[in-house]
Design a protein around this motif. Structure first.
Motif, PDB file in Angstrom:
ATOM      1  N   PRO A   1      45.026  14.385 -47.598  1.00 57.84           N
ATOM      2  CA  PRO A   1      45.825  14.792 -46.435  1.00 57.84           C
ATOM      3  C   PRO A   1      45.719  13.817 -45.273  1.00 57.84           C
ATOM      4  O   PRO A   1      46.695  13.620 -44.535  1.00 57.84           O
ATOM      5  N   LYS A   2      44.556  13.164 -45.132  1.00 53.16           N
ATOM      6  CA  LYS A   2      44.391  12.241 -44.010  1.00 53.16           C
ATOM      7  C   LYS A   2      45.216  10.966 -44.189  1.00 53.16           C
ATOM      8  O   LYS A   2      45.402  10.198 -43.234  1.00 53.16           O
ATOM      9  N   ASP A   3      45.749  10.750 -45.405  1.00 54.62           N
ATOM     10  CA  ASP A   3      46.581   9.575 -45.651  1.00 54.62           C
ATOM     11  C   ASP A   3      48.065   9.836 -45.398  1.00 54.62           C
ATOM     12  O   ASP A   3      48.898   8.945 -45.585  1.00 54.62           O
ATOM     13  N   VAL A   4      48.380  11.066 -44.978  1.00 57.76           N
ATOM     14  CA  VAL A   4      49.773  11.400 -44.648  1.00 57.76           C
ATOM     15  C   VAL A   4      49.940  11.255 -43.142  1.00 57.76           C
ATOM     16  O   VAL A   4      49.267  11.940 -42.363  1.00 57.76           O
ATOM     17  N   ALA A   5      50.812  10.342 -42.731  1.00 52.28           N
ATOM     18  CA  ALA A   5      50.964  10.040 -41.300  1.00 52.28           C
ATOM     19  C   ALA A   5      52.410  10.181 -40.857  1.00 52.28           C
ATOM     20  O   ALA A   5      53.332   9.715 -41.548  1.00 52.28           O
ATOM     21  N   PHE A   6      52.599  10.816 -39.693  1.00 54.91           N
ATOM     22  CA  PHE A   6      53.908  10.931 -39.057  1.00 54.91           C
ATOM     23  C   PHE A   6      53.914   9.967 -37.876  1.00 54.91           C
ATOM     24  O   PHE A   6      53.044  10.047 -37.001  1.00 54.91           O
ATOM     25  N   SER A   7      54.886   9.077 -37.826  1.00 53.01           N
ATOM     26  CA  SER A   7      54.917   8.100 -36.743  1.00 53.01           C
ATOM     27  C   SER A   7      56.344   7.665 -36.444  1.00 53.01           C
ATOM     28  O   SER A   7      56.997   7.028 -37.266  1.00 53.01           O
ATOM     29  N   ASN A   8      56.819   8.053 -35.278  1.00 49.23           N
ATOM     30  CA  ASN A   8      58.118   7.602 -34.776  1.00 49.23           C
ATOM     31  C   ASN A   8      59.253   7.831 -35.769  1.00 49.23           C
ATOM     32  O   ASN A   8      60.062   6.959 -36.044  1.00 49.23           O
ATOM     33  N   GLY A   9      59.303   9.035 -36.325  1.00 45.40           N
ATOM     34  CA  GLY A   9      60.386   9.394 -37.230  1.00 45.40           C
ATOM     35  C   GLY A   9      60.192   8.960 -38.657  1.00 45.40           C
ATOM     36  O   GLY A   9      61.092   9.122 -39.487  1.00 45.40           O
ATOM     37  N   ILE A  10      59.036   8.400 -38.949  1.00 53.50           N
ATOM     38  CA  ILE A  10      58.739   7.924 -40.299  1.00 53.50           C
ATOM     39  C   ILE A  10      57.510   8.660 -40.819  1.00 53.50           C
ATOM     40  O   ILE A  10      56.522   8.846 -40.101  1.00 53.50           O
ATOM     41  N   VAL A  11      57.559   9.055 -42.097  1.00 51.97           N
ATOM     42  CA  VAL A  11      56.407   9.693 -42.740  1.00 51.97           C
ATOM     43  C   VAL A  11      55.859   8.718 -43.785  1.00 51.97           C
ATOM     44  O   VAL A  11      56.570   8.326 -44.711  1.00 51.97           O
ATOM     45  N   SER A  12      54.600   8.335 -43.592  1.00 53.26           N
ATOM     46  CA  SER A  12      53.933   7.418 -44.530  1.00 53.26           C
ATOM     47  C   SER A  12      52.924   8.209 -45.356  1.00 53.26           C
ATOM     48  O   SER A  12      52.085   8.922 -44.785  1.00 53.26           O
ATOM     49  N   ILE A  13      53.021   8.089 -46.659  1.00 58.04           N
ATOM     50  CA  ILE A  13      52.144   8.844 -47.569  1.00 58.04           C
ATOM     51  C   ILE A  13      51.297   7.836 -48.329  1.00 58.04           C
ATOM     52  O   ILE A  13      51.661   7.347 -49.400  1.00 58.04           O
ATOM     53  N   GLY A  14      50.150   7.497 -47.729  1.00 55.37           N
ATOM     54  CA  GLY A  14      49.288   6.472 -48.302  1.00 55.37           C
ATOM     55  C   GLY A  14      50.065   5.175 -48.512  1.00 55.37           C
ATOM     56  O   GLY A  14      50.900   4.792 -47.689  1.00 55.37           O
ATOM     57  N   ASP A  15      49.803   4.510 -49.618  1.00 53.13           N
ATOM     58  CA  ASP A  15      50.559   3.305 -49.959  1.00 53.13           C
ATOM     59  C   ASP A  15      51.588   3.583 -51.044  1.00 53.13           C
ATOM     60  O   ASP A  15      52.120   2.677 -51.673  1.00 53.13           O
ATOM     61  N   LYS A  16      51.878   4.916 -51.225  1.00 52.91           N
ATOM     62  CA  LYS A  16      52.771   5.292 -52.319  1.00 52.91           C
ATOM     63  C   LYS A  16      54.212   5.522 -51.875  1.00 52.91           C
ATOM     64  O   LYS A  16      55.140   5.345 -52.659  1.00 52.91           O
ATOM     65  N   GLN A  17      54.396   5.943 -50.638  1.00 50.32           N
ATOM     66  CA  GLN A  17      55.753   6.332 -50.245  1.00 50.32           C
ATOM     67  C   GLN A  17      55.894   6.257 -48.728  1.00 50.32           C
ATOM     68  O   GLN A  17      54.973   6.615 -47.985  1.00 50.32           O
ATOM     69  N   THR A  18      57.045   5.790 -48.269  1.00 52.70           N
ATOM     70  CA  THR A  18      57.419   5.829 -46.855  1.00 52.70           C
ATOM     71  C   THR A  18      58.854   6.295 -46.781  1.00 52.70           C
ATOM     72  O   THR A  18      59.727   5.757 -47.480  1.00 52.70           O
TER      73      THR A  18
END
Length: 792
Positions: A567-584
């Motif tokens: 869960p700590k690898d899921v980040a919300f930033s400026n309209g973008i959701v980054s899920i680790g190094d697997k998906q943006t």
């Protein structure tokens, strides 16, 4: 079924956007959400709504007497006026007649007796407001006059009260005063204030098919209007829907007193089955509704040679009008703030809610706090005059400090930095240099005199009625990434909706443009507290944040499970959701993915303020979650021949914690200061000896205009000082505290008067300090002698 609402972006573009930083989140100067609509005239208020078919308009006939029995009431002539549909009296109310907000005493329409000039006696509904007025004026009403209590000092002497009195006591004030080197006593009249909102009281009511009503109401307290409308109709609350998009100003005047027009319109709508609008014309609004409580305050103070208070006794007597309304809580807050920023030591503070035959006074920005603060600021100036000291020196000597940090109601004053704020403002406004220049100017100017004053503000934030410190919100995220936000607060121009939207935008890290704040609605968020006590953002912002965090946690947990990441690898930033190094992906695409996987994207939020309590029996507790601080310096010039004056300069330093929106906060500070300046200078309420309000319109009641603002107006927010309490993003409330910064204007005027006073004379200046009052103070200070250096 996938729907793309945003153009496809590469991974590099998404990463760059995420790093760019959110432009409309917390801490940014985002413009007011209705700004463009308001300046263009497109913003819809209750009276702007389209007319319903067969809509009726209401006019209420007001009492011409302050206290009288109704001996005859004949409404049959009303029906002879063309267009009149119905007339209601107290006997036509199907449910409860009394609409008092806390205690009884406010009949919707007069029931056999009138108790103030302006009280509604009957309400007439017609096809136009003019016809309704003509119909009301045709009624035959006869009265038997009764003795009326119109003077607050006389009513106090007769012990005419609307509620029980209250006393707060710390130490032995009588002994401390008796042992002090110096003792002074006196009294101060502090005038009331008309709310003068741009939009007068107004409600539009539509009957529903199930015996209920929809009420479009300009109110700060939708839940209370819902409760009282259901009460007068004799139906359950779920039959009544209150809808409130925006108000054209409120300032406390629409916290309780919006209920009467809503209830009257609802009874008529229920009786006729037709839509009904009740909008008060300005004169009727000013006569029918209550004001800021006028106060008569008394004090006795003992102090040492340095001006440090050893003991003090204060009695604050609020003119409640004819009924309780919110007077008990308002007088309580006046008592709580009788110390302002000063340690009183041995203190006894007593509060009375005095009953008079005038409109029932009600909430107003500051809620009694300003009236309480005025006495201690008057005392500080009086001590300084007596000891021939700079008033600022006396003030600083009495500030709360380490070891002297407990109020007279036993709350510890924590995170107190009023000393450093005062030092900051002293330096930035060049107080010492200007004080010397003013002394030189006054020595060489026989007619025009200048004055300067620095005064502090320490204002407690929370409802004094503890149970009101709660709020709810509803947040819904749609599959295209847009967000609907509804909360229990009401927007009256103060920027509440903008700030709460920023909080939700920050939580999801999306642009505020993705968020739509919908009208306050009692079906979406029930059981709300009024938007008052500066708590709108504190409470509703926290509730909205709670709802948004609930949804965000669901989304994070889904991403963690779906993509097999922490869960700590899921980040919300400026309209973008980054899920680790697997998906943006964009927030919109991620939202749709959550929906496809059956994740709930709606949540209600709730918040209650922690730590606060007050034991009324023991007169001690922690009624406030935290304190907001401010310091202001005002310079004035006074014409001693006429009493006329002008504010030349104002410098303000105000504490809002970590600002949610600096532009809106500065606007609130400056607006509050000017409104407070009006209260203490030009806004004089005058009643005749029959109890009729003579200043019932803008021709006779003067609020500050652009020309009244200081020529130099410097406003700063305290920087890098987050609220130590767990408020929303560590911000502080900003609605009410700046209002009291204007006390520096009143003190500066008094300072100018001191410069012409004879030896040993201490000028007395009531509030508001109109030119007449200033002239009288000058005359008294000079024992009636001309201010001219020669005889005419």
């Amino acid at each position: 079924m996938s729907r793309k609402t945003t153009p496809a972006m590469t991974m590099e573009e998404m990463t760059a956007q995420a790093k760019a930083g959110l432009a409309t989140g917390v801490g940014k100067s985002v413009k007011h959400e209705s700004a463009e609509k308001q300046v263009s005239g497109e913003a819809l208020y209750i009276d702007d709504r389209g007319e319903f078919p067969n809509q009726l308009h209401v006019y209420a006939l007001m009492s011409p007497h302050a206290h009288a029995n109704i001996t005859k009431l004949d409404v049959s002539p009303c029906y002879k006026v063309p267009g009149v549909r119905t007339v209601i009296t107290a006997e036509d109310v199907p449910g409860e007649l009394d609409i008092g907000p806390t205690l009884p005493g406010d009949p919707m329409l007069a029931d056999g007796k009138v108790v103030y000039v302006g009280q509604p006696v009957i309400a007439v509904a017609a096809d136009s407001l003019d016809n309704a007025r003509k119909g009301a004026e045709a009624a035959i009403v006869e009265y038997e006059l009764l003795p009326a209590a119109l003077d607050v000092e006389e009513a106090l002497a007769q012990e005419l009260f609307v509620t029980d009195s209250h006393t707060q006591k710390r130490g032995d004030s009588a002994a401390a005063i008796a042992n002090a080197e110096h003792v002074l006593e006196g009294s101060l009249h502090v005038g009331g204030q008309e709310h003068f909102y741009l939009e007068t009281q107004v409600s539009s009511v539509v009957p529903t098919e199930d015996g209920g009503v929809i009420v479009y109401c300009s109110t700060q307290n939708p839940t209370e209007v819902q409760k009282l409308v259901s009460s007068v109709l004799g139906v359950s609350m779920h039959k009544v829907l209150i809808d409130m998009r925006r108000m054209g100003g409120g300032f406390g005047g629409k916290e309780t007193q919006a209920a009467a027009p809503a209830c009257i319109a609802a009874v008529i709508a229920n009786q006729t089955g037709q839509p009904v609008k009740f909008r008060l014309p300005r004169r009727e609004d000013m006569m029918m509704t209550g004001k800021r409580h006028p106060f008569f305050n008394q004090y006795k103070v003992g102090f040492d040679d340095n001006g440090v208070i050893q003991g003090i006794e204060i009695v604050v007597s609020g003119n409640a009008g004819h009924s309780p309304d919110l007077s008990r809580s308002i007088v309580d807050r006046a008592m709580f703030h009788s110390d302002n920023a000063y340690y009183l030591g041995n203190a006894t503070v007593t509060g009375h809610c005095v009953k008079t035959n005038t409109a029932s006074n009600t909430a107003y920005r500051g809620f009694g706090g300003p009236q309480g603060m005025m006495t201690i600021e008057h005392v500080m100036d009086t001590i300084a005059c007596h000891l021939k000291k700079d008033p600022l020196e006396v003030r600083k000597a009495n500030y709360y400090s380490e070891g002297r940090d407990e109020t007279h109601y036993y709350q510890k004053v924590e995170d107190n930095f009023i000393h450093e704020m005062t030092a900051d403002l002293e330096m930035s406004c060049e107080y010492e240099k200007r004080r010397k220049a003013i002394a030189e100017f006054n020595a060489n100017s026989p007619i025009l005199k200048k004055g300067i004053s620095i005064t502090p503000v320490k204002f407690g934030i929370s409802f004094t009625a503890t149970f009101l410190n709660q709020a709810g919100a509803l947040v819904t995220v749609y599959t295209d990434g847009s967000i609907s936000l509804n909360h229990g607060g009401t927007e009256m121009g103060q920027g509440l909706n903008t700030k709460v939207a920023q909080i939700v935008a920050e939580t999801f890290s999306v642009d505020i443009g993705a968020i739509q704040v919908t009208a306050t609605n009692t079906e979406k968020v029930p059981n709300t507290s009024p938007t008052a006590a500066s708590s709108g953002t504190d409470l509703n912002g926290k509730a909205a944040q709670n709802a948004a965090l609930t949804i965000k946690e669901r989304m994070v947990n889904f991403a963690s499970s779906h993509f097999d990441v922490s869960p700590k690898d899921v980040a919300f930033s400026n309209g973008i959701v980054s899920i680790g190094d697997k998906q943006t992906m964009t927030f919109a695409d991620f939202t749709e993915l959550c929906w496809f996987n059956q994740i709930s994207l709606a949540a209600s939020g709730f918040y209650r303020t922690p730590k606060i309590f007050y034991d009324h029996e023991k007169a001690r507790g922690r009624p406030f979650y935290y304190f907001a601080y401010g310091v202001s310096c005002s310079e004035v010039i006074v014409d001693t021949l006429t009493g006329e004056y002008k504010v030349l300069r104002a410098d303000i330093l105000h504490d809002v914690g970590a600002s949610l929106n600096p532009a809106i906060d500065i606007g609130q500070v400056e607006g509050g200061f000017i409104q407070g300046m009006g209260w203490l200078t030009t806004e004089e309420l005058v009643w005749n000896d029959k109890g009729q309000l003579m200043t019932s319109g803008p021709a006779s009641y003067k609020i500050p205009a652009v020309a009244d603002t200081p020529e130099i107006f410097n406003t700063r927010l305290v920087e890098n000082r987050a609220n130590p309490e767990d408020t929303v993003f560590h911000s502080k409330a900003v609605g009410e505290p700046p209002f009291m910064l204007a006390i520096s204007v009143w003190s500066a005027i008094r300072d100018a008067v001191v410069s012409v006073a004879d030896e040993g004379e201490i000028p007395h200046l009531p509030a508001p300090a109109t030119p007449e009052q200033v002239y009288n103070a000058i005359k008294q200070a000079r024992k009636g002698k001309s201010p001219l250096p020669f005889e005419m």
